[in-house]
Design a protein around this motif. Structure first.
Motif, PDB file in Angstrom:
ATOM      1  N   CYS A 123       7.287  10.656 -13.707  1.00  0.00           N
ATOM      2  CA  CYS A 123       7.085   9.315 -13.149  1.00  0.00           C
ATOM      3  C   CYS A 123       8.188   8.384 -13.630  1.00  0.00           C
ATOM      4  CB  CYS A 123       5.726   8.766 -13.566  1.00  0.00           C
ATOM      5  SG  CYS A 123       5.521   7.057 -13.042  1.00  0.00           S
ATOM      6  N   ARG A 163       2.812   8.230  -5.868  1.00  0.00           N
ATOM      7  CA  ARG A 163       2.321   8.218  -7.251  1.00  0.00           C
ATOM      8  C   ARG A 163       1.105   7.315  -7.438  1.00  0.00           C
ATOM      9  NH1 ARG A 163       7.471   6.165 -10.059  1.00  0.00           N
ATOM     10  NH2 ARG A 163       7.467   4.883  -8.200  1.00  0.00           N
ATOM     11  N   CYS A 165      -0.356   7.504 -10.672  1.00  0.00           N
ATOM     12  CA  CYS A 165      -0.530   7.684 -12.109  1.00  0.00           C
ATOM     13  C   CYS A 165      -0.743   6.327 -12.791  1.00  0.00           C
ATOM     14  CB  CYS A 165       0.663   8.436 -12.681  1.00  0.00           C
ATOM     15  SG  CYS A 165       2.222   8.126 -11.847  1.00  0.00           S
ATOM     16  N   CYS A 168       1.911   3.496 -12.521  1.00  0.00           N
ATOM     17  CA  CYS A 168       2.100   3.074 -11.140  1.00  0.00           C
ATOM     18  C   CYS A 168       0.899   2.266 -10.655  1.00  0.00           C
ATOM     19  CB  CYS A 168       2.315   4.298 -10.248  1.00  0.00           C
ATOM     20  SG  CYS A 168       3.855   5.138 -10.634  1.00  0.00           S
TER      21      CYS A 168
HETATM   22 ZN   LIG Z   1       3.623   6.790 -12.014  1.00  0.00          ZN
END
Ligand SMILES: [Zn+2]
Length: 201
Positions: A123, A163, A165, A168
């Motif tokens: 990421c 993304r 995650c 994010c």
């Molecule tokens: Zn991320």
């Protein structure tokens, strides 16, 4: 290590090693110079983790020094969009939290037709990954003294492989909070607390 009479794969490996060493040898670099080549494009980092790659990174550094001695510019390859997790997690267990995850929490891969499922995407919003990447870039600049860095696979992917995650999702919430006033939140979302919104699927 003894050689198996039937193991064709192990027969191929010495040739691969010889080819690898030949391609960054002084003989080849001198020959390139004599042919008028101006930039020596070569390897540096592939995504396995620096602990696994340091021996080859040192090879790249040696080859760059030869190329510079012959007056060539040097281009260094850095794979910034792959964590080969089998070796990377062994070096850096915390990197399990550095990878891109989809809306279901599954790792997002850099698959090349789903044949390379060992390649997790990191990421780029994760400061821990970026700090690690800086160590590699620092090696390229200070140790290799490279003239040019080739960051490979410089891309992002659309849904369903975008993304979701932690960094994010938090970034998405902060972005929405900054973009609109609370009165606009209510008008747009029909609620005022944006602490639990997620990037849309
Ligand atoms: Zn991320």
């Amino acid at each position: 290590m003894s050689r198996s009479s039937s193991a064709s794969a192990s027969e191929a490996r010495p040739q691969t090693r010889e080819q690898y060493e030949h391609e960054q040898s002084e003989d080849v670099i001198r020959h390139l110079k004599e042919q008028g080549v101006e930039v020596f494009h070569t390897h540096l980092y592939k995504g396995f983790g620096m602990a696994a790659e340091v021996p080859e990174m040192e090879d790249a550094k040696r080859a760059a020094a030869i190329a510079h001695r012959y007056g060539l510019k040097v281009d260094s390859y850095i794979q910034w969009n792959t964590l080969m997790y089998e070796s990377f997690f062994a070096e850096e267990p915390a990197a399990k939290d550095w990878i891109q995850r989809d809306a279901s929490g599954q790792p997002i891969l850099l698959p090349y037709g789903f044949e390379q499922s060992f390649r997790y995407r990191p990421c780029f919003s994760n400061p821990n990954y970026l700090a690690y990447l800086k160590r590699i870039v620092r090696y390229a600049v200070e140790q290799v003294k490279t003239d040019f860095i080739h960051f490979d696979n410089f891309d992002l992917t659309p849904e369903p492989e975008s993304r979701h995650c932690g960094y994010c999702t938090r970034g998405f919430r902060e972005y929405e909070k900054a973009k609109y006033t609370p009165a606009q939140w209510l008008q747009r979302f029909w609620f005022e607390n944006l602490d639990y919104i997620n990037p849309p699927v």
